[in-house]
Design an enzyme around this catalytic site. Sequence first.
Site: not given
Length: 532
Positions: A228, A204, A129
């Site tokens: 997330s 996210s 990420k």
Amino acid sequence: MALTRFERFLGRLLRAVVWMLFAAFKLFAPQQRHGVSRLPPITNPLLLLSAMQLARKIRRKEVTSVEVVQAYIDRIQEVNPLINAMVKDRFSAALQEAAQVDKLIEEETGGEEVLEDRLPLLGVPITVKEAFALQGMPNSTGLLTRRDLISGVDASSVALLKRAGAIPLGVTNCSELCMWLESHNHLYGITNNPYDFERIAGGSSGGEGSILGAGASMIGVGSDIGGSIRIPCFFNGIFGHKPSTGIVSNDGQYPPASGLQMGFLCTGPMCRYAEDLIPMLSIMGGPNANKLSLSAEVDLKKLRFFSVPHNGGSHLVSPVDAQLLQAQKMVVRRLEADLGVKVQELFIPQLKYSFQIWGTMMASPGKDGKPPTTFAELMSEGGKKIWPVWELFKWLLGFSSHTIAAIGLALVELFQSSHPSPFVLQQKESLQQELEELLGTDGVLLYPSHPQISPKHHHPIFTPFNFCYTGIFNILGLPVTQCPLGLSEEGLPLGVQIVTGKLQDRLSLATALYLEKAIGGWREPGKTTAKP
């Protein structure tokens, strides 16, 4: 637990307002157009193996690391133009590192066992990420003012995976500042769901979920403060794990948590195959992983299972989709038939206040008495101070450098009370005590991952509280494994959260392994639309 007449009225009124707002929003929001309706099929069999299987083959010289890394590079180049999941690659460096791995294996004289013990992920590609520091890669978290920032070091969890032999291929998209459940920002754009490009990949860690679900990565790194990891894993049909609080270091990700949030943020593994979860967690946790006894055998027949079908009907949250309810009931039937256990269905009234609990605790000051950094302050990083109302006006005219979701979060903060409700705090303490006593050291709870199957792009703006199905467990500090449960009638992933007591992560991970075998786990996008 029945709703009052007033609560039913509020629910209908809120839904009516939401859809009127959405109709107006579509006049301003950019619309996406896709010339292709689905991902190309996977043709290289290497892409259908778990990380553990590939690591074994690489160590045994049945395949080279270069071949594996190249296979994933080819798949990323094939699908990323359609899903926009990877935002910056390091393909050349990854191939060089893979060649060094192959040379190391050729020169190793201690045998396969030595390599497995010292470098369990040797030669295996991973994705990360973008909110995590990865040396040589951007670490903007979708903020335009951080667009030129390049990491000089690795985040702690990334460093541990690299030390175990993993080879990063690049970084993946996230929501602006990691505080929204759609991965969209004005630096990298919007990420699409690999099962339906018109739908969200979650946030996210949505870029990570999308690249994994598309079969273009096998293992990845995500973070979770309100769902997330779990929401993208659910929407993209893969496995993910939010560990017990304090096991995996959160160092090296942006934005850093502040206030009480430092106790709610978790870093954890995301992957397509359940067998990779425990090895990844063991590596990412470092010495702290010993607290989880991950190598201890788990006898599922000796566990106590519970199923909670919904949060009690909060008027702030969408009703749970009928297909998700049926999928959870299917899990109950399989557990009872295969294991001979009795799954007890429960209704826990405090869950109705999940959003209020999450919001209250997230806004609370830390042990030092300092309040958490506001979202507007984070949006102002490296630039001028952000005024949320002015920023909304700029967005309406098409001049804002921020997404409407980020602006909305900053606006909400303006109306937050600095004095937490005693009633909400009481509900939190009551829920904490009830769940800890219920789960103990041998309890497993099934709970919906989200009330809706993956929504269409931008729809979450009008159902902003639905994430509370995941967020409540961040506040409670309980470990949760997200498990896929096949596909819906529309060909979209179904799933369930598996919740256990603190430090009992191995129980939810063992349950996920069982469900993968019983129900099938990850399904290749576009290959089948059959119900589970």
